[in-house]
Design a protein around this motif. Structure first.
Motif, mmCIF file in Angstrom:
data_model
loop_
_atom_site.group_PDB
_atom_site.id
_atom_site.type_symbol
_atom_site.label_atom_id
_atom_site.label_comp_id
_atom_site.label_asym_id
_atom_site.label_seq_id
_atom_site.Cartn_x
_atom_site.Cartn_y
_atom_site.Cartn_z
ATOM 1 N N UNK A 349 24.477 30.801 2.672
ATOM 2 C CA UNK A 349 23.742 30.792 0.857
ATOM 3 C C UNK A 349 24.967 31.732 0.760
ATOM 4 N N UNK A 350 25.733 31.831 -0.354
ATOM 5 C CA UNK A 350 26.524 33.292 -0.475
ATOM 6 C C UNK A 350 26.040 33.572 -1.920
ATOM 7 N N UNK A 351 26.202 34.894 -1.808
ATOM 8 C CA UNK A 351 25.972 35.958 -2.962
ATOM 9 C C UNK A 351 26.746 35.289 -4.353
ATOM 10 N N UNK A 352 25.997 35.882 -5.571
ATOM 11 C CA UNK A 352 27.117 35.988 -6.581
ATOM 12 C C UNK A 352 29.277 36.426 -6.389
ATOM 13 N N UNK A 353 29.281 35.724 -7.013
ATOM 14 C CA UNK A 353 31.140 35.842 -7.266
ATOM 15 C C UNK A 353 31.510 35.844 -5.947
ATOM 16 N N UNK A 354 31.155 35.235 -4.290
ATOM 17 C CA UNK A 354 31.321 35.238 -3.301
ATOM 18 C C UNK A 354 32.704 34.584 -3.219
ATOM 19 N N UNK A 355 33.590 35.109 -3.236
ATOM 20 C CA UNK A 355 34.921 34.589 -2.271
ATOM 21 C C UNK A 355 34.890 34.432 -0.733
ATOM 22 N N UNK A 356 35.551 33.618 -0.108
ATOM 23 C CA UNK A 356 34.970 32.941 1.024
ATOM 24 C C UNK A 356 36.071 33.239 2.350
ATOM 25 N N UNK A 357 36.696 33.106 2.772
ATOM 26 C CA UNK A 357 38.070 33.260 4.483
ATOM 27 C C UNK A 357 38.532 32.582 3.474
ATOM 28 N N UNK A 358 40.291 33.000 3.844
ATOM 29 C CA UNK A 358 40.889 32.018 4.157
ATOM 30 C C UNK A 358 41.287 30.994 4.339
ATOM 31 N N UNK A 359 42.260 30.101 3.459
ATOM 32 C CA UNK A 359 42.236 28.832 3.789
ATOM 33 C C UNK A 359 43.465 28.382 5.425
ATOM 34 N N UNK A 360 43.113 29.308 6.464
ATOM 35 C CA UNK A 360 44.500 29.333 7.387
ATOM 36 C C UNK A 360 44.141 28.394 8.264
ATOM 37 N N UNK A 361 42.634 27.234 8.177
ATOM 38 C CA UNK A 361 43.510 26.293 9.383
ATOM 39 C C UNK A 361 44.285 24.948 8.225
ATOM 40 N N UNK A 362 44.069 24.860 6.982
ATOM 41 C CA UNK A 362 44.454 24.491 5.978
ATOM 42 C C UNK A 362 46.445 23.954 6.380
ATOM 43 N N UNK A 363 46.534 25.999 6.083
ATOM 44 C CA UNK A 363 47.535 26.360 6.272
ATOM 45 C C UNK A 363 48.727 25.759 7.975
ATOM 46 N N UNK A 364 47.146 25.624 8.587
ATOM 47 C CA UNK A 364 47.634 25.536 10.196
ATOM 48 C C UNK A 364 48.793 23.879 9.818
ATOM 49 N N UNK A 365 47.174 23.480 9.568
ATOM 50 C CA UNK A 365 47.835 21.388 8.999
ATOM 51 C C UNK A 365 48.456 21.474 8.925
ATOM 52 N N UNK A 366 48.671 21.493 7.897
ATOM 53 C CA UNK A 366 49.938 21.439 7.273
ATOM 54 C C UNK A 366 52.045 21.878 7.935
ATOM 55 N N UNK A 367 51.860 22.976 8.637
ATOM 56 C CA UNK A 367 52.683 23.589 9.342
ATOM 57 C C UNK A 367 52.601 22.565 10.432
ATOM 58 N N UNK A 368 51.899 22.086 11.068
ATOM 59 C CA UNK A 368 51.935 21.583 12.263
ATOM 60 C C UNK A 368 52.764 20.181 12.030
ATOM 61 N N UNK A 369 53.028 19.423 10.845
ATOM 62 C CA UNK A 369 53.721 18.671 10.457
ATOM 63 C C UNK A 369 54.913 19.598 9.544
ATOM 64 N N UNK A 370 54.865 20.275 9.134
ATOM 65 C CA UNK A 370 55.590 21.345 8.322
ATOM 66 C C UNK A 370 57.278 21.025 10.089
#
Length: 374
Positions: A349-370
């Motif tokens: 559960x997130x508090x109001x205005x919450x910002x999550x963790x950065x998307x390092x896993x998504x970036x890593x998935x792109x780098x594997x292909x690049x």
């Protein structure tokens, strides 16, 4: 039925709630049924992530068109906050923590929204009467934060209701005696308005005394620009560049938080442009490490998935371009972001205005292909 041990009952119930294409109105359900559904959704949030998601999707099709229904939710929200604040003293394990009734209303009718704004303004005026920081005043501040957080989902069109909110926001931000957390939530909410919110946010950015709110104002200002203008339109691009001059001037601000917020905001706007990476690097004087940090920070915004993905792609492009210096830095950050991953799905559960963790896993998935050889 959603909690049944039998797959057939659970699946048929989910199928009914997902395929119910006719929008519901709370007045059709009646107050008792509406509140019963809200209570079930509230309870599911602590015992079944699956059931909570299904009821959440059902509430997306439900419009609150009766003021009394919204008022009842608001009353329950206030009682919930008071119970949460007292739980540390009483150690009452029966109190459900970090649950919010104000997450229920996804859409409201125009008359209800007008009344909602008036009630928020009335509640804010009430906080000014509190002379000391007591338990009740803390509950009031949290209550207003949740009301404002709920209101941001309704600024989908320009109209009388948005004008009402903008007038209220301007009055509150000009009163420095109002609790800074409430003013911060107002600034955050302005990012969801149309272009009418931009002048107010820009005025807040230019205030020397508002350093505490400045990072939030910068983030909201850039978010509002992204929502308002089409990045692929050449004429709009000229307007965007002009609108960002005040943000660019903050890149060398004496406050690290403000300077970082400015870089993050610029990264989130430029990411939507085809040549956004080169524009960002030019703006940051070719400081590729700062550009890398800004792009990853921009992926933390959970409210804008399209821009989030653009930032992911731009970050991967930048790492590929400066692999010798950025790849080791990224691998270290990737390790720290995944080392606490769980083997099971957890409901957070997130508090109001919450910002999550950065998307390092998504970036890593792109780098594997690049960069498969890396």
């Amino acid at each position: 039925m959603l909690l049944s041990k039998l797959d057939r009952f659970r699946q048929r119930t989910e199928f009914f709630m997902r395929t119910h294409t006719i929008p519901w109105r709370s007045s059709q359900l009646g107050l008792d049924v509406f509140l019963a559904l809200a209570e079930k959704h509230f309870t599911f949030g602590t015992i079944s992530p699956y059931a909570s998601v299904v009821t959440f999707l059902a509430f997306e099709k439900l419009q609150i068109d009766d003021i009394d229904h919204l008022v009842e939710l608001m009353k329950r929200e206030k009682h919930q906050i008071e119970a949460e604040l007292k739980v540390s003293e009483s150690k009452d394990k029966n109190v459900q923590m970090n649950q919010s009734y104000m997450k229920v209303p996804h859409t409201v009718s125009t008359p209800v929204l007008s009344h909602f704004i008036k009630m928020i303004e009335s509640e804010i005026d009430e906080t000014m009467k509190a002379e000391t920081e007591t338990l009740s005043s803390e509950a009031q501040v949290q209550y207003i934060e949740r009301l404002l957080n709920a209101s941001i989902f309704h600024w989908t069109t320009v109209g009388t209701q948005e004008r009402m909110f903008l007038d209220m926001a301007q009055r509150i931000l000009n009163n420095i005696t109002i609790n800074v957390r409430i003013r911060a939530m107002i600034v955050f909410s302005l990012g969801y308005c149309s272009t009418g919110g931009l002048p107010i946010l820009q005025a807040e950015i230019l205030k020397v005394e508002s350093f505490e709110l400045l990072p939030i104002a910068v983030s909201s200002y850039c978010y509002c620009i992204r929502r308002t203008y089409n990045a692929q339109d050449d004429s709009a691009r000229t307007i965007i560049q002009s609108s960002l001059e005040s943000i660019i001037s903050l890149l060398n601000h004496s406050s690290d938080d403000v300077a970082q917020a400015a870089a993050d905001g610029l990264a989130s706007v430029y990411a939507a442009w085809d040549d956004g990476l080169s524009v960002l690097l030019d703006t940051l004087q070719h400081d590729h490490i700062r550009a890398y940090t800004a792009l990853l920070n921009a992926t933390k915004d959970l409210t804008d998935n399209a821009i989030n993905q653009k930032c992911v792609h731009r970050a991967a492009e930048l790492i590929e371009q400066y692999s010798s210096s950025l790849l080791p830095l990224f691998l270290l950050e990737l390790y720290h972001s995944i080392k606490y991953f769980h083997t099971s799905v957890l409901l957070i559960r997130s508090p109001p205005g919450y910002r999550g963790i950065n998307a390092t896993v998504e970036v890593a998935a792109l780098l594997v292909r690049k960069m498969p050889a890396a």
